[in-house]
Scaffold this motif. Structure first.
Motif, mmCIF file in Angstrom:
data_model
loop_
_atom_site.group_PDB
_atom_site.id
_atom_site.type_symbol
_atom_site.label_atom_id
_atom_site.label_comp_id
_atom_site.label_asym_id
_atom_site.label_seq_id
_atom_site.Cartn_x
_atom_site.Cartn_y
_atom_site.Cartn_z
ATOM 1 N N ILE A 12 1.222 -0.660 -0.404
ATOM 2 C CA ILE A 12 -0.166 0.118 -0.148
ATOM 3 C C ILE A 12 0.419 1.351 0.042
ATOM 4 C CG2 ILE A 12 -1.587 1.157 1.753
ATOM 5 C CD1 ILE A 12 -2.980 -1.699 1.938
ATOM 6 N N THR A 13 2.440 1.604 0.253
ATOM 7 C CA THR A 13 3.000 2.623 1.062
ATOM 8 C C THR A 13 3.969 2.949 -0.154
ATOM 9 O OG1 THR A 13 2.931 1.838 3.366
ATOM 10 C CG2 THR A 13 4.629 3.272 2.192
ATOM 11 N N GLY A 14 4.032 1.884 -1.131
ATOM 12 C CA GLY A 14 4.265 1.872 -1.938
ATOM 13 C C GLY A 14 3.980 1.976 -3.828
ATOM 14 N N LEU A 15 2.354 1.862 -3.512
ATOM 15 C CA LEU A 15 1.360 2.058 -4.885
ATOM 16 C C LEU A 15 1.425 3.315 -4.174
ATOM 17 C CD1 LEU A 15 -1.164 -1.547 -5.228
ATOM 18 C CD2 LEU A 15 0.986 0.371 -6.597
ATOM 19 N N ALA A 16 1.348 4.427 -3.049
ATOM 20 C CA ALA A 16 0.821 5.287 -2.518
ATOM 21 C C ALA A 16 1.924 6.507 -3.397
ATOM 22 C CB ALA A 16 0.820 5.935 -1.253
ATOM 23 N N TYR A 17 3.157 5.955 -2.676
ATOM 24 C CA TYR A 17 3.924 6.870 -3.277
ATOM 25 C C TYR A 17 5.127 7.004 -4.757
ATOM 26 C CZ TYR A 17 9.235 8.975 -3.591
ATOM 27 O OH TYR A 17 10.328 9.128 -4.578
ATOM 28 N N GLY A 18 4.427 5.172 -5.195
ATOM 29 C CA GLY A 18 4.262 5.453 -6.876
ATOM 30 C C GLY A 18 3.088 6.513 -7.152
ATOM 31 N N SER A 19 2.231 6.352 -7.236
ATOM 32 C CA SER A 19 0.835 7.320 -7.570
ATOM 33 C C SER A 19 1.258 8.683 -7.025
ATOM 34 C CB SER A 19 0.092 7.046 -6.422
ATOM 35 O OG SER A 19 -1.446 7.740 -6.862
ATOM 36 N N TRP A 20 2.005 9.504 -6.079
ATOM 37 C CA TRP A 20 2.351 10.458 -5.589
ATOM 38 C C TRP A 20 3.726 11.282 -6.738
ATOM 39 C CZ3 TRP A 20 6.603 12.176 -4.042
ATOM 40 C CH2 TRP A 20 6.861 14.398 -3.643
ATOM 41 N N LEU A 21 4.233 9.917 -6.506
ATOM 42 C CA LEU A 21 6.100 10.309 -8.121
ATOM 43 C C LEU A 21 4.703 10.807 -9.503
ATOM 44 C CD1 LEU A 21 8.299 10.428 -7.935
ATOM 45 C CD2 LEU A 21 9.074 8.330 -8.344
ATOM 46 N N LEU A 22 4.554 10.142 -9.826
ATOM 47 C CA LEU A 22 3.444 10.137 -10.772
ATOM 48 C C LEU A 22 2.751 11.614 -11.431
ATOM 49 C CD1 LEU A 22 2.867 9.050 -13.782
ATOM 50 C CD2 LEU A 22 1.490 7.903 -12.953
ATOM 51 N N ARG A 23 1.729 11.801 -9.770
ATOM 52 C CA ARG A 23 1.574 13.062 -10.252
ATOM 53 C C ARG A 23 2.056 14.199 -10.162
ATOM 54 N NH1 ARG A 23 -1.680 12.564 -5.254
ATOM 55 N NH2 ARG A 23 -1.327 10.716 -5.794
ATOM 56 N N PHE A 24 3.340 13.803 -9.132
ATOM 57 C CA PHE A 24 4.224 15.385 -8.997
ATOM 58 C C PHE A 24 5.142 15.812 -10.299
ATOM 59 C CE2 PHE A 24 8.672 16.853 -7.438
ATOM 60 C CZ PHE A 24 7.762 17.629 -7.311
ATOM 61 N N SER A 25 5.832 14.050 -10.869
ATOM 62 C CA SER A 25 6.080 14.802 -12.372
ATOM 63 C C SER A 25 6.277 15.950 -13.206
ATOM 64 C CB SER A 25 6.631 13.144 -12.868
ATOM 65 O OG SER A 25 5.453 13.090 -13.555
ATOM 66 N N LEU A 27 2.927 18.218 -11.714
ATOM 67 C CA LEU A 27 2.363 19.135 -11.027
ATOM 68 C C LEU A 27 3.731 19.401 -9.874
ATOM 69 C CD1 LEU A 27 -0.891 17.770 -9.543
ATOM 70 C CD2 LEU A 27 -0.605 19.461 -11.966
ATOM 71 N N GLY A 28 4.665 19.434 -10.203
ATOM 72 C CA GLY A 28 5.461 20.110 -9.296
ATOM 73 C C GLY A 28 6.732 20.181 -10.005
ATOM 74 N N ILE A 29 6.845 19.385 -11.315
ATOM 75 C CA ILE A 29 8.180 19.740 -11.959
ATOM 76 C C ILE A 29 7.643 20.810 -12.317
ATOM 77 C CG2 ILE A 29 9.768 18.536 -12.922
ATOM 78 C CD1 ILE A 29 9.776 16.092 -11.557
ATOM 79 N N ILE A 30 7.018 20.458 -13.465
ATOM 80 C CA ILE A 30 6.710 21.485 -14.728
ATOM 81 C C ILE A 30 5.818 22.921 -13.950
ATOM 82 C CG2 ILE A 30 4.713 21.374 -16.562
ATOM 83 C CD1 ILE A 30 5.474 18.477 -16.958
ATOM 84 N N GLY A 31 5.874 22.415 -12.578
ATOM 85 C CA GLY A 31 4.617 23.406 -12.416
ATOM 86 C C GLY A 31 3.851 24.470 -13.497
ATOM 87 N N ASN A 32 4.744 26.010 -13.632
ATOM 88 C CA ASN A 32 3.721 26.606 -14.945
ATOM 89 C C ASN A 32 3.594 26.824 -15.438
ATOM 90 O OD1 ASN A 32 1.828 27.054 -12.513
ATOM 91 N ND2 ASN A 32 2.551 28.616 -11.512
ATOM 92 N N ARG A 33 4.856 26.052 -16.143
ATOM 93 C CA ARG A 33 5.602 26.234 -17.305
ATOM 94 C C ARG A 33 3.928 25.666 -18.556
ATOM 95 N NH1 ARG A 33 11.793 23.867 -16.151
ATOM 96 N NH2 ARG A 33 10.171 22.525 -15.050
ATOM 97 N N GLU A 34 4.406 26.236 -19.639
ATOM 98 C CA GLU A 34 3.370 25.036 -20.768
ATOM 99 C C GLU A 34 3.944 24.014 -21.073
ATOM 100 O OE1 GLU A 34 0.131 25.810 -23.187
ATOM 101 O OE2 GLU A 34 0.355 27.172 -21.315
ATOM 102 N N LEU A 35 2.903 23.086 -21.168
ATOM 103 C CA LEU A 35 3.644 21.772 -21.820
ATOM 104 C C LEU A 35 3.550 21.867 -23.364
ATOM 105 C CD1 LEU A 35 0.988 19.243 -19.730
ATOM 106 C CD2 LEU A 35 3.690 19.880 -19.730
#
Length: 109
Positions: A12-25, A27-35
């Motif tokens: 459960i912890t591994g899946l939660a972390y993987g899901s968070w990492l996928l979303r962070f890639s 939302l967090g890394i790209i931020g406000n830049r245009e895709l």
């Protein structure tokens, strides 16, 4: 087969972390830049790729009929597909499929 509590929580912890990492890639890394346009074009098809994988088993092997083919569910999926191709509106597609399935199960078949 029995799974230990520690193994369950590890998964459960591994899946939660993987899901968070996928979303962070996105939302967090790209931020406000245009895709780039080609990435936006491919992201538009995410729903089209995921929904059939979720819905197909429910249509062709429903638990309500112990895995037997069910005509009302198939017709509701067909109406949903046709409305999706015709309009492309997720809310309208969901409503059309839901109303069709409800009508066929309660009034038709």
């Amino acid at each position: 087969m029995s799974i230990s509590t520690a193994t369950l929580w590890f998964v459960i912890t591994g899946l939660a972390y993987g899901s968070w990492l996928l979303r962070f890639s996105f939302l967090g890394i790209i931020g406000n830049r245009e895709l780039p346009e080609y990435i936006k074009r491919h992201l538009r098809y995410t729903l089209v790729a995921v929904m059939p994988g979720i819905i197909a088993p429910l249509v062709f092997m429903p638990r309500a009929r112990d895995g037997a083919f069910d005509l009302p569910r198939f017709l509701a999926a067909l109406v949903t597909l046709l409305v999706g191709v015709w309009k492309g509106n997720l809310l309208l597609v969901s409503a059309a499929g839901g109303v069709t399935l409800y009508s066929l199960l309660n009034f038709g078949f």
